[in-house]
Every structure is written in structure tokens, then in C-alpha cells.
Design a protein around this motif. Structure first.
Motif, PDB file in Angstrom:
ATOM      1  N   THR A 119       7.085   4.523   0.070  1.00  0.00           N
ATOM      2  CA  THR A 119       7.713   5.852   0.141  1.00  0.00           C
ATOM      3  C   THR A 119       9.093   5.819  -0.520  1.00  0.00           C
ATOM      4  OG1 THR A 119       6.487   6.360   2.152  1.00  0.00           O
ATOM      5  CG2 THR A 119       8.455   7.682   1.710  1.00  0.00           C
ATOM      6  N   ALA A 120       9.853   4.764  -0.254  1.00  0.00           N
ATOM      7  CA  ALA A 120      11.184   4.629  -0.877  1.00  0.00           C
ATOM      8  C   ALA A 120      11.061   4.498  -2.387  1.00  0.00           C
ATOM      9  CB  ALA A 120      11.910   3.416  -0.280  1.00  0.00           C
ATOM     10  N   ALA A 121      10.045   3.756  -2.850  1.00  0.00           N
ATOM     11  CA  ALA A 121       9.845   3.595  -4.296  1.00  0.00           C
ATOM     12  C   ALA A 121       9.495   4.927  -4.936  1.00  0.00           C
ATOM     13  CB  ALA A 121       8.756   2.560  -4.556  1.00  0.00           C
ATOM     14  N   GLU A 122       8.645   5.695  -4.287  1.00  0.00           N
ATOM     15  CA  GLU A 122       8.287   7.019  -4.812  1.00  0.00           C
ATOM     16  C   GLU A 122       9.491   7.935  -4.880  1.00  0.00           C
ATOM     17  OE1 GLU A 122       3.644   7.294  -3.273  1.00  0.00           O
ATOM     18  OE2 GLU A 122       5.246   7.965  -1.944  1.00  0.00           O
ATOM     19  N   ALA A 123      10.356   7.877  -3.850  1.00  0.00           N
ATOM     20  CA  ALA A 123      11.531   8.733  -3.820  1.00  0.00           C
ATOM     21  C   ALA A 123      12.509   8.364  -4.927  1.00  0.00           C
ATOM     22  CB  ALA A 123      12.213   8.631  -2.452  1.00  0.00           C
ATOM     23  N   SER A 124      12.639   7.082  -5.224  1.00  0.00           N
ATOM     24  CA  SER A 124      13.600   6.676  -6.251  1.00  0.00           C
ATOM     25  C   SER A 124      13.033   6.838  -7.663  1.00  0.00           C
ATOM     26  CB  SER A 124      14.053   5.232  -6.015  1.00  0.00           C
ATOM     27  OG  SER A 124      12.978   4.343  -6.204  1.00  0.00           O
ATOM     28  N   ALA A 144      -5.538 -12.627  18.938  1.00  0.00           N
ATOM     29  CA  ALA A 144      -5.886 -11.872  17.732  1.00  0.00           C
ATOM     30  C   ALA A 144      -5.328 -10.454  17.810  1.00  0.00           C
ATOM     31  CB  ALA A 144      -7.399 -11.840  17.546  1.00  0.00           C
ATOM     32  N   ARG A 145      -5.393  -9.841  18.976  1.00  0.00           N
ATOM     33  CA  ARG A 145      -4.848  -8.479  19.124  1.00  0.00           C
ATOM     34  C   ARG A 145      -3.336  -8.454  18.867  1.00  0.00           C
ATOM     35  NH1 ARG A 145      -8.363  -4.839  20.378  1.00  0.00           N
ATOM     36  NH2 ARG A 145     -10.292  -5.390  21.445  1.00  0.00           N
ATOM     37  N   VAL A 146      -2.618  -9.487  19.318  1.00  0.00           N
ATOM     38  CA  VAL A 146      -1.178  -9.571  19.055  1.00  0.00           C
ATOM     39  C   VAL A 146      -0.934  -9.659  17.545  1.00  0.00           C
ATOM     40  CG1 VAL A 146       0.868 -11.040  19.318  1.00  0.00           C
ATOM     41  CG2 VAL A 146      -0.593 -10.563  21.299  1.00  0.00           C
ATOM     42  N   ARG A 147      -1.690 -10.520  16.845  1.00  0.00           N
ATOM     43  CA  ARG A 147      -1.520 -10.680  15.392  1.00  0.00           C
ATOM     44  C   ARG A 147      -1.870  -9.390  14.654  1.00  0.00           C
ATOM     45  NH1 ARG A 147       0.107 -15.823  13.392  1.00  0.00           N
ATOM     46  NH2 ARG A 147       0.532 -16.988  15.281  1.00  0.00           N
ATOM     47  N   ILE A 148      -2.918  -8.697  15.111  1.00  0.00           N
ATOM     48  CA  ILE A 148      -3.308  -7.429  14.484  1.00  0.00           C
ATOM     49  C   ILE A 148      -2.188  -6.405  14.635  1.00  0.00           C
ATOM     50  CG2 ILE A 148      -4.929  -5.480  14.634  1.00  0.00           C
ATOM     51  CD1 ILE A 148      -7.078  -7.645  15.399  1.00  0.00           C
ATOM     52  N   ALA A 149      -1.580  -6.344  15.804  1.00  0.00           N
ATOM     53  CA  ALA A 149      -0.451  -5.419  16.022  1.00  0.00           C
ATOM     54  C   ALA A 149       0.710  -5.767  15.080  1.00  0.00           C
ATOM     55  CB  ALA A 149       0.001  -5.473  17.479  1.00  0.00           C
ATOM     56  N   GLU A 150       0.969  -7.069  14.907  1.00  0.00           N
ATOM     57  CA  GLU A 150       2.021  -7.491  13.979  1.00  0.00           C
ATOM     58  C   GLU A 150       1.691  -7.058  12.546  1.00  0.00           C
ATOM     59  OE1 GLU A 150       3.214 -11.555  16.476  1.00  0.00           O
ATOM     60  OE2 GLU A 150       2.057 -11.722  14.620  1.00  0.00           O
ATOM     61  N   LEU A 151       0.418  -7.197  12.172  1.00  0.00           N
ATOM     62  CA  LEU A 151       0.011  -6.796  10.826  1.00  0.00           C
ATOM     63  C   LEU A 151       0.129  -5.280  10.644  1.00  0.00           C
ATOM     64  CD1 LEU A 151      -3.068  -9.144  10.323  1.00  0.00           C
ATOM     65  CD2 LEU A 151      -0.893  -9.232   9.075  1.00  0.00           C
ATOM     66  N   ARG A 152      -0.227  -4.507  11.669  1.00  0.00           N
ATOM     67  CA  ARG A 152      -0.084  -3.048  11.587  1.00  0.00           C
ATOM     68  C   ARG A 152       1.387  -2.670  11.370  1.00  0.00           C
ATOM     69  NH1 ARG A 152      -4.185  -2.548  15.889  1.00  0.00           N
ATOM     70  NH2 ARG A 152      -6.041  -1.801  14.840  1.00  0.00           N
ATOM     71  N   THR A 153       2.260  -3.315  12.112  1.00  0.00           N
ATOM     72  CA  THR A 153       3.700  -3.055  11.956  1.00  0.00           C
ATOM     73  C   THR A 153       4.137  -3.411  10.538  1.00  0.00           C
ATOM     74  OG1 THR A 153       4.101  -3.443  14.298  1.00  0.00           O
ATOM     75  CG2 THR A 153       5.992  -3.641  12.828  1.00  0.00           C
ATOM     76  N   HIS A 154       3.663  -4.538  10.068  1.00  0.00           N
ATOM     77  CA  HIS A 154       4.014  -4.963   8.705  1.00  0.00           C
ATOM     78  C   HIS A 154       3.520  -3.934   7.687  1.00  0.00           C
ATOM     79  CE1 HIS A 154       4.735  -7.471   5.221  1.00  0.00           C
ATOM     80  NE2 HIS A 154       3.456  -7.358   4.881  1.00  0.00           N
ATOM     81  N   LEU A 155       2.292  -3.452   7.838  1.00  0.00           N
ATOM     82  CA  LEU A 155       1.758  -2.473   6.894  1.00  0.00           C
ATOM     83  C   LEU A 155       2.527  -1.152   6.968  1.00  0.00           C
ATOM     84  CD1 LEU A 155      -2.071  -3.186   7.092  1.00  0.00           C
ATOM     85  CD2 LEU A 155      -0.489  -3.754   5.236  1.00  0.00           C
ATOM     86  N   ASP A 156       2.976  -0.772   8.149  1.00  0.00           N
ATOM     87  CA  ASP A 156       3.845   0.413   8.261  1.00  0.00           C
ATOM     88  C   ASP A 156       5.134   0.200   7.471  1.00  0.00           C
ATOM     89  OD1 ASP A 156       2.007   1.721   9.871  1.00  0.00           O
ATOM     90  OD2 ASP A 156       3.032   1.211  11.760  1.00  0.00           O
ATOM     91  N   ASN A 157       5.689  -1.006   7.553  1.00  0.00           N
ATOM     92  CA  ASN A 157       6.907  -1.332   6.796  1.00  0.00           C
ATOM     93  C   ASN A 157       6.639  -1.324   5.287  1.00  0.00           C
ATOM     94  OD1 ASN A 157       8.358  -1.608   9.181  1.00  0.00           O
ATOM     95  ND2 ASN A 157       8.011  -3.823   9.292  1.00  0.00           N
ATOM     96  N   VAL A 158       5.480  -1.819   4.878  1.00  0.00           N
ATOM     97  CA  VAL A 158       5.108  -1.797   3.464  1.00  0.00           C
ATOM     98  C   VAL A 158       4.979  -0.350   2.998  1.00  0.00           C
ATOM     99  CG1 VAL A 158       3.283  -2.366   1.793  1.00  0.00           C
ATOM    100  CG2 VAL A 158       3.985  -4.060   3.506  1.00  0.00           C
TER     101      VAL A 158
END
Length: 168
Positions: free
Chosen positions: A161-166, A142-156
Motif C-alpha cells: 500500500t505504501a509503495a502504491e501511494a508513493s 502450528a496455529r501460533v506460527r500461522i498467526a505469526e505468518l498472517r501478521t507478517h502478510l498484513d505487514n507486507v
């Protein structure tokens, strides 16, 4: 089932008794009349409950025992339950063998109103698992999956941020 309109009196209710049913006690007749009056303006589930209760009274001929059984069920349901003695997080009460936590979910439902990322704990036979992403995971998994989700949310968030800039 004995059916009759809501405006019937005790005498007309007794006239609806089937030949294979015992005679109704005077108290039972009063209870059946009151139950008919209680149906007025109620939702279908409450009316169905009263109809079920009435059918048991008709079959017994006496409301006393039937109402005592219903009262016992209500008292039992309201009685305080003993908490789980195995896990502090378990929501099950009294004697039980499967342990379940409260299910938590992300605060934002999907577009259909369904929960997003529900998660909870279960324990069968002494092994606690984390229910996440429709999987039963060990705490380490579960901790591995949570880390993956955190990374995904950082990417989201980077996309936002890119949408706001454009949009500039």
C-alpha cells in the motif's frame, strides 16, 4: 549384456548369444526382435527398460516367465489400493505404519520455481504433527506460527500500500 544393432534378424540375434547363456526359444527370439524394433525413436529411459528386460530374457532363454513377471508387476501397480484405515487425510495405502498427508504449498513459487511454505501432516506412533516451516509442530504450535505468518502478510500488504501511494 548382449548388444546388437536394431536391424538384426532372429538368426543374427541368436548368433550373439554368449556360450554361458541358455539357448533362446523361438518365441524369445521373436520378442527380442520386436523389442529392438520398439526402441526406434524412443527416449533413453524406455530404451534402458527394454534393454533390462532383454538382458533377463537372454539369461533365462525364455521370454514367457520374464514377461509374466513384468505383467504381474504392472497388474499389481494398477490394482486398487486399500485406503488408510487410521486417518482420512493419509495418502498411504494398504498396510503401513507411517501416515502422511498430501503436501500442500502456497500457489506462488519462489524465483527459482521452488515451493513456498510447503505443509503436511505426519503421524508416527499415534502423534500427529504438522510439517510447516521445515519444523514438525504440534497443532497448537502450528496455529501460533500461522498467526505469526498472517501478521507478517498484513505487514507486507501495508508495504505494498505504501509503495502504491508513493508511485502516485
Amino acid at each position: 549384456m548382449n548388444a546388437f544393432p536394431s536391424n538384426m534378424t532372429a538368426a543374427s540375434i541368436e548368433a550373439c548369444r554368449r556360450a554361458d547363456q541358455p539357448p533362446l526359444t523361438p518365441g524369445s527370439l521373436r520378442v527380442l526382435v520386436m523389442m529392438q524394433e520398439m526402441k526406434v525413436g524412443q527416449d533413453e529411459h524406455y530404451v534402458a527398460f527394454l534393454d533390462l528386460l532383454a538382458s533377463h530374457i537372454w539369461e533365462a532363454g525364455d521370454a514367457t516367465e520374464i514377461l509374466a513377471q513384468v505383467e504381474g508387476i504392472i497388474r499389481e501397480a494398477r490394482a486398487p489400493k486399500a485406503p488408510c484405515t487410521v486417518h482420512a487425510w493419509c495418502v498411504e495405502t494398504d498396510e503401513h505404519f507411517g501416515h502422511y498427508s498430501e503436501c500442500i504449498e502456497a500457489p506462488s513459487p519462489d524465483q527459482f520455481g521452488n515451493p513456498v511454505l510447503p505443509a503436511g501432516l505426519t503421524d508416527f506412533r499415534g502423534t500427529t504433527t504438522v510439517g510447516l516451516l521445515d519444523l514438525d509442530l504440534t497443532p497448537a504450535e502450528a496455529r501460533v506460527r500461522i498467526a505469526e505468518l498472517r501478521t507478517h502478510l498484513d505487514n507486507v500488504e501495508a508495504l505494498v500500500t505504501a509503495a502504491e501511494a508513493s508511485a502516485g
